[in-house]
Design a protein around this motif. Structure first.
Motif, PDB file in Angstrom:
ATOM      1  N   HIS A   1       5.926  -5.360  -5.677  1.00 21.45           N
ATOM      2  CA  HIS A   1       4.601  -5.701  -6.245  1.00 21.45           C
ATOM      3  C   HIS A   1       5.051  -6.933  -6.928  1.00 21.45           C
ATOM      4  O   HIS A   1       6.273  -6.917  -7.506  1.00 21.45           O
TER       5      HIS A   1
ATOM      6  N   ASN B   1       0.877  -1.374   0.010  1.00 12.33           N
ATOM      7  CA  ASN B   1       0.054   0.218  -0.256  1.00 12.33           C
ATOM      8  C   ASN B   1       0.962   1.093  -0.139  1.00 12.33           C
ATOM      9  O   ASN B   1       0.481   2.109  -0.518  1.00 12.33           O
ATOM     10  N   SER B   2       2.083   1.085   0.635  1.00 17.13           N
ATOM     11  CA  SER B   2       2.956   2.145   0.561  1.00 17.13           C
ATOM     12  C   SER B   2       4.281   1.688   0.448  1.00 17.13           C
ATOM     13  O   SER B   2       4.943   0.548   1.079  1.00 17.13           O
TER      14      SER B   2
ATOM     15  N   ARG C   1       2.538   4.903  -8.601  1.00 18.80           N
ATOM     16  CA  ARG C   1       1.255   4.126  -8.376  1.00 18.80           C
ATOM     17  C   ARG C   1       0.304   3.946  -9.329  1.00 18.80           C
ATOM     18  O   ARG C   1      -0.134   2.693  -9.650  1.00 18.80           O
TER      19      ARG C   1
ATOM     20  N   GLN D   1       6.184   7.928  -5.158  1.00 18.77           N
ATOM     21  CA  GLN D   1       5.083   7.082  -4.887  1.00 18.77           C
ATOM     22  C   GLN D   1       3.983   7.567  -5.635  1.00 18.77           C
ATOM     23  O   GLN D   1       3.152   6.633  -6.315  1.00 18.77           O
ATOM     24  N   ASP D   2       3.837   8.626  -5.833  1.00 18.09           N
ATOM     25  CA  ASP D   2       2.589   9.600  -6.542  1.00 18.09           C
ATOM     26  C   ASP D   2       2.991   9.248  -7.998  1.00 18.09           C
ATOM     27  O   ASP D   2       1.912   8.946  -8.597  1.00 18.09           O
TER      28      ASP D   2
END
Length: 382
Positions: free
Chosen positions: A284, A269-270, A328, A324-325
């Motif tokens: 992932h 999730n992070s 994702r 991360q942004d």
């Protein structure tokens, strides 16, 4: 976060090595800790499918398929389903491969050659990390040595080191799925064609690993069915292959190195927290049906490096948040596409075979759709 001058990387496979090559500099030294010996790491024969975005990255470090060892071009990808005439053939042009295949060990060898020339990278083999104390910022290796860290990166092969710190978003539909991998020698020349074959029991793929008849077979399905395939003798296995794959390559002449592994379809999730970054399969993991796992990670690495350089190589919270942004959306999109392919083609509901056949034929006969499809899986474009 205080100014980071050194990064410890857990995992010295292609992901950890590429991360180091991207980011090691006079402002940022990197120490890689790899649990395997150098020899054990470089003899692994797992096949990796490489998209053009990955080849572009390797070119940055002067690793070129036409000069380096082990790169096998894929001239086209042949996609079909059992019990149907529908099929799609994806290619670029006669002189441009749609992708490449390389064995894990060959890619590691090529990367190690570059890493050894970088004075800002330190590499330790046979150093398995047994325990990480996140509150004290240190980790313990298999020799009992404790190492303090300023910033730590986890790549592939980390076991359960992160279970207490990060949470996964999982797809329960994949809990009982396994993959069988084997090297096969076919009766007919594969002509550098990669195959994706969908059956009601699950997808099977063939990746060429030489310029003649050798391929890596990845055959996926429910555990009990994959277990049965593993237990088959060579004659029975060859028969089952022919029954499901068809006669495009004739019969199998040789089957080597059969083994099975559990499939995972999950993501963190992070992927970054405080002074920790998680990459690769540790961040992932997806079904191998589309061959996108490693290519997605290489695009992650490229994005992280660009953001870090844009911040004048200062590794701070802003870099981690921007990274991360930035990544994702593509990660979740690929997870959904891969899941959809597996679920959509791995059943035999009444009438759905005909619909899938129509879809494959539509893709095969529409130049625009083909171009968009190839672009999506070559460069991760939406």
């Amino acid at each position: 976060m205080e100014k980071v001058k050194k990064i410890d990387v857990i995992g010295g496979g292609p992901v950890g090595l590429l991360f180091a090559l991207f980011n090691a500099s006079k402002n940022l030294s990197i120490c890689i800790h790899e649990r395997l010996s150098k020899n054990d790491l470089t003899i692994q024969n797992k096949a990796l499918a490489l998209s053009h975005s990955t080849i572009d990255v390797l070119n940055k470090f002067d690793i070129k398929p036409n000069q380096a060892t082990g790169f096998i071009p894929i001239s086209k990808i042949h996609t079909s389903q059992k019990g149907s005439f529908g099929r799609a053939i994806l290619s670029l042009n006669e002189n441009t491969p749609i992708g490449f295949v390389i064995k894990y060990g060959d890619l590691v060898s090529a990367l190690l050659e570059k890493v050894c020339k970088n004075s800002f990278i330190e590499l330790s083999f046979s150093k398995e990390i047994k325990k990480v104390n996140f509150s004290s910022n240190n980790f313990e290796d298999n020799d009992g040595h404790k190492n303090n860290y300023d910033f730590i990166v986890f790549s592939d092969g980390i076991g359960n080191l992160l279970t207490d710190k990060f949470t996964f978003h999982t797809h329960d539909d994949f809990d009982n799925l396994f993959g069988l991998v084997a090297e096969v020698d076919s009766e007919l020349n594969h002509n550098n064609v990669a195959y994706e074959r969908f059956t009601p029991d699950g997808p099977m793929a063939l990746l060429p690993i030489d310029d003649y008849r050798k391929s890596t077979l990845i055959w996926t399905g429910e555990k009990k069915k994959v277990d049965r395939l593993l237990a088959l003798g060579d004659t029975e296995f060859k028969y089952m292959f022919l029954k499901n794959f068809g006669e495009r390559l004739g019969s199998l002449k040789l089957v080597n190195h059969k083994k099975i592994f559990p499939l995972r379809h999950q993501y963190l999730n992070s992927t970054a927290l405080e002074n920790i970054l998680v990459l690769g399969n540790a961040a992932h993991s997806m079904h191998p049906v589309a061959g996108q796992g490693f290519n997605l990670t290489v695009r992650d690495l490229n994005s992280f490096n660009m953001i870090l350089e844009g911040n004048k190589s200062l590794l701070d919270d802003q870099v981690l948040n921007l990274y991360q942004d930035a990544r994702r959306k593509e990660m979740i999109s690929l997870m959904q596409i891969t899941s959809g392919l597996v679920k959509g083609f791995s059943n035999n509901y009444f009438g759905i075979n005909k619909l899938r056949s129509i879809g494959l034929n539509l893709l095969d006969n529409n130049a625009f759709l083909k171009k968009e499809f190839i672009s999506r899986f070559s460069y991760g474009k939406d």
